[in-house]
Design an enzyme around this catalytic site. Sequence first.
Site, short mmCIF file in Angstrom:
data_model
loop_
_atom_site.label_atom_id
_atom_site.label_comp_id
_atom_site.label_asym_id
_atom_site.label_seq_id
_atom_site.Cartn_x
_atom_site.Cartn_y
_atom_site.Cartn_z
N HIS A 130 0.83 -1.21 0.00
CA HIS A 130 0.00 0.00 0.00
C HIS A 130 0.87 1.26 0.00
CE1 HIS A 130 -3.37 2.65 1.41
NE2 HIS A 130 -2.37 3.28 2.02
N GLU A 131 1.89 1.28 0.83
CA GLU A 131 2.77 2.45 0.90
C GLU A 131 3.58 2.61 -0.39
OE1 GLU A 131 2.18 4.54 3.03
OE2 GLU A 131 1.02 3.28 4.39
N HIS A 134 1.50 4.35 -2.91
CA HIS A 134 1.51 5.81 -2.78
C HIS A 134 2.73 6.40 -3.49
CE1 HIS A 134 -1.92 6.57 -0.32
NE2 HIS A 134 -1.50 5.86 0.71
N GLU A 197 -6.42 7.05 -0.77
CA GLU A 197 -6.34 5.83 0.04
C GLU A 197 -6.99 4.66 -0.69
OE1 GLU A 197 -4.58 5.21 2.68
OE2 GLU A 197 -3.90 7.29 2.72
#
Length: 281
Positions: A130-131, A134, A197
């Site tokens: 997930h990071e 980003h 998100e």
Amino acid sequence: MNAFRTTALMAALIVLFALIGRALAGPGGMLVALLVAVGLNAFSYWFSASIVLKVHGAEPVSADEAPELYAMVDRLRQRADLPMPQVCIIASDQPNAFATGRNPAHGVVAVTTGILQQLTDEELEGVIAHELAHIKNRDILTSSVAATLAAAITLLARFGIFFDRGDRDGVFTSLLMLILAPLAAVMIQMAISRSREYAADREGARIAQNPMGLAHALQRLEAGAARYAMPQAQESTSHLFIVNPFSGALSGLRSLFSTHPATEERVARLEEMARDGSYRA
């Protein structure tokens, strides 16, 4: 699109900063605030990531110091076709994580000691992916700039009470700015945070090739945020984290202004990805 979004954010915060300056100290205050805002934009572009890391006490680690974490990040970043980011650890019992940096070449992934202790490897992979999403989506500059400038706007509004314009209207304006300016900064953060998100969840599930690992992680992180406080966390940087570090304290009206979408909705979307197999696309 992300370059446009960052430019629009910077412009919006400059205008907001200038309007606060005018409300507090007239045309002269507007000019001073405008110059300060432009300077803050330039400063935040180059140094916001290092400021965010320092504020949260994030310490860089090497492959020798954290071999399992470093290897996991390296494996997933190759799958995402990204340069190796700097890996940092925050000493906190709360399980959480964030990414920062002005571009993929200067990306940073920071995790807490709590997340390393409380999540399974499958769940941690989902969080790291997930990071990395980003970083791949170039969200991190926008987030870091928002954190720096929103904090500056809030600080300016708090100082507004000391601007004496010699009349009752001036006092009223100062009090109004004390309330409205931080709220406006939060609204700007919300505008960029909730949609990104969901996008990072989708891309992270594809990178990890396992939506349910991230879904289970989000549920455990939400529970962890309610159980453990994070003294290093700041309201102005809460949108950087994968779950709001203050989510345990959010209730009533405050929950309406959360910079993160509801965990239940995020989990439901990931479960749908698992069912339809779209994470393999």
